[in-house]
Design an enzyme around this catalytic site. Structure first.
Site, mmCIF file in Angstrom:
data_model
loop_
_atom_site.group_PDB
_atom_site.id
_atom_site.type_symbol
_atom_site.label_atom_id
_atom_site.label_comp_id
_atom_site.label_asym_id
_atom_site.label_seq_id
_atom_site.Cartn_x
_atom_site.Cartn_y
_atom_site.Cartn_z
ATOM 1 N NE ARG A 85 -19.606 7.710 -19.399
ATOM 2 C CZ ARG A 85 -18.646 8.408 -18.807
ATOM 3 N NH1 ARG A 85 -18.790 8.745 -17.542
ATOM 4 N NH2 ARG A 85 -17.585 8.798 -19.446
ATOM 5 N N GLY A 136 1.884 3.690 -16.472
ATOM 6 C CA GLY A 136 1.397 3.433 -17.840
ATOM 7 C C GLY A 136 2.072 2.222 -18.471
ATOM 8 C CG ASP A 185 -1.985 10.535 -11.037
ATOM 9 O OD1 ASP A 185 -2.845 9.756 -11.483
ATOM 10 O OD2 ASP A 185 -0.783 10.471 -11.364
ATOM 11 C CE LYS A 188 -0.259 7.233 -11.842
ATOM 12 N NZ LYS A 188 0.123 8.315 -12.742
#
Ligand code: NAP
Length: 443
Positions: free
Chosen positions: A48, A135, A202, A206
């Site tokens: 951005r 991760g 979250d 997952k």
């Protein structure tokens, strides 16, 4: 020197993960090229704000704010912007222009996964997403490839590092939830707005991804039952410890048969639960993640490691990059996402598990018998019962306002039977309060 074909890599996002991916790709480019069998040329990084400071730094000439143009010239697009839009539109354009796509965006996959996988299948492209769950931990590829010949029965995951860090601090340092959350925020484990983590959103994203993959079924995000950790108390953790359990926020998916209807389906759910302190997941401390898989032939498997972190997550992204590059070299269509089983997603009421219920009751003769009768009337069988006097009272004193604490462990019962039992307990005259109801998993 081997002459490799050159593949053009576009990176969307140069934040925590993106900057690490760019840096490792530049630093280890040659080594990755020999593993992939193709040169990996980073043609640009869309951000951005071109002037923002980045760690590690990204060469200025690679930065652009024009993501749309960047993807047009790419063989492989890596999306690390996060959020639903413009990530979704950019991924669809990349796929439609013939590129393979790598993403770590669990929110996008849990919300628009089927649309993105369909688009990739239409053009023979492939969508890679190893970094979207756990991760650095390899879990998507093991589920998709290594266990492709097996049948997964159940997955229990600690897939949110922030909540594991908080619960672990409560468990090991006797900190309250508020104090542990403040520590997590101070140390950078929790966001300024921790809602997505502590309310279980979250983890729900997952588990929707894991359940879809493990059970070859599209499991939509809104079919995942979700409870966060905000009602977990230090008293529950202490009482769990005494009984040989620890409290963990678990993301669970399993194949099960609804006892009432006989329908076979998939359950996906997130809630704080007790697990035996001897279970491998009980040893997952701090912000680490772990995914425990129960498979028919393979038996129990556990995948453990760093569930987040820019560099750690970049490792999973670069693994996908090497896989995508190898596929480009070999040619042929990508492997489509398999949803052939198409099982129904069952509601939480179909789930059968054990429970630990803590009650404050009137401390008078006959109370235990009354409580036991109430459980059996609702077809919930009691396995263990311990009684202790509340502070200030002596158990069995017979004083009219004396209170005792009962901790009741049940045998397996359905959620529906348990809910009816708890409702009946809460209006029963001998029950002063239902202090907590926690499920017991991992037995
Ligand atoms: P981040 O630090 O917020 O970085 C996002 C990057 O995307 C920034 O470089 C930002 O540009 C750029 N960006 C955002 N919107 C954009 C737009 N409209 N146009 C152009 N660029 C835009 O995020 P992150 O932590 O790296 O996470 C990236 C993804 O990885 C997310 O999907 C996240 O869920 C996933 N993930 C992260 C971790 C982790 O440990 N961080 C772990 C697993 C998965 P500016 O820099 O100019 O603002």
């Amino acid at each position: 020197m081997i002459e490799y074909r050159n593949l053009r890599i576009a990176l969307l996002g140069g934040g925590s993960v993106g900057a690490q991916v760019a840096s490792l790709l530049i630093e280890h480019g040659e080594e990755l090229a020999s593993r992939a069998g193709a040169g990996l040329e980073l043609i640009g990084v869309a951000v951005r704000n071109i002037d923002a400071e980045r760690t590690p730094a990204i060469p200025k000439e690679l930065l652009t704010t024009d993501a749309e143009s960047l993807i047009l010239g790419a063989d492989i697009v890596i999306e690390l912007m996060g959020g639903l839009e413009p990530a979704r539109t950019l991924i669809l354009s990349a796929i439609n222009s013939g590129a393979d796509v790598i993403t770590a965006n669990k929110a996008l996959l849990a919300t628009h996964g089927p649309e993105l996988f369909d688009a990739a299948e239409q053009v023979g492209a492939q969508l890679y997403y190893e970094a979207a769950v756990g991760g650095a931990i390899p879990i998507i590829r093991p589920l998709r490839d290594s266990l492709a010949g097996d049948r997964v029965k159940r997955i229990l995951g600690i897939v949110n590092g922030t909540t594991n860090f908080i619960l672990d601090l409560m468990e090991r340092q006797n900190e309250s939830l508020e104090s542990a959350l403040a520590t997590a925020t101070e140390l950078g484990y929790a966001e300024a707005d921790p809602t997505a983590d502590i309310e279980g959103y979250d983890a729900a994203q997952k588990v929707a991804i894991l359940a879809s993959l493990a059970f070859h079924t599209n499991v939509p995000l809104d079919a995942v039952h979700r409870e966060g950790i905000t009602r977990v108390t230090i008293e529950q953790i202490e009482s769990a410890r005494k009984a040989g359990y620890v409290v963990k926020l678990l993301a669970i998916c399993e194949r099960l048969t609804d006892a009432a209807t006989g329908v076979e389906g998939v359950s996906a759910r997130v809630y704080p639960a007790l697990i035996p302190s001897t279970h491998p997941l009980a040893a997952v401390h701090g912000a680490n993640n772990a995914v425990f898989i129960e498979a028919e032939a393979a038996g129990d498997l556990m995948f453990y490691g760093a569930g987040a972190g820019g560099k750690e997550t970049a490792s999973a992204v670069l693994g996908d990059l090497v896989s995508a590059a190898r596929r480009h070299v070999i040619g042929g269509p990508g492997v489509a996402e398999s949803t052939h089983a198409n099982l129904p997603v069952l509601p939480i009421a179909s789930v059968t598990t054990r429970y630990q219920i803590t009650l404050q009751v009137v401390d008078q003769p006959g109370v235990l018998a009354a409580i036991a009768t109430l459980f059996s009337e609702h077809t919930v069988s009691v396995e263990t019962l311990t009684q202790s006097a509340a502070a200030g009272n002596e158990s069995g004193s017979g004083e009219p306002d004396a209170t005792a604490t009962l901790v009741i462990g049940t045998h397996e019962a359905t959620e529906a039977a348990l809910a009816a039992t708890v409702t009946a307990l809460s209006i029963n005259q001998v029950v002063r309060s239902v202090v907590s109801v926690l499920r017991v998993e991992g037995l």
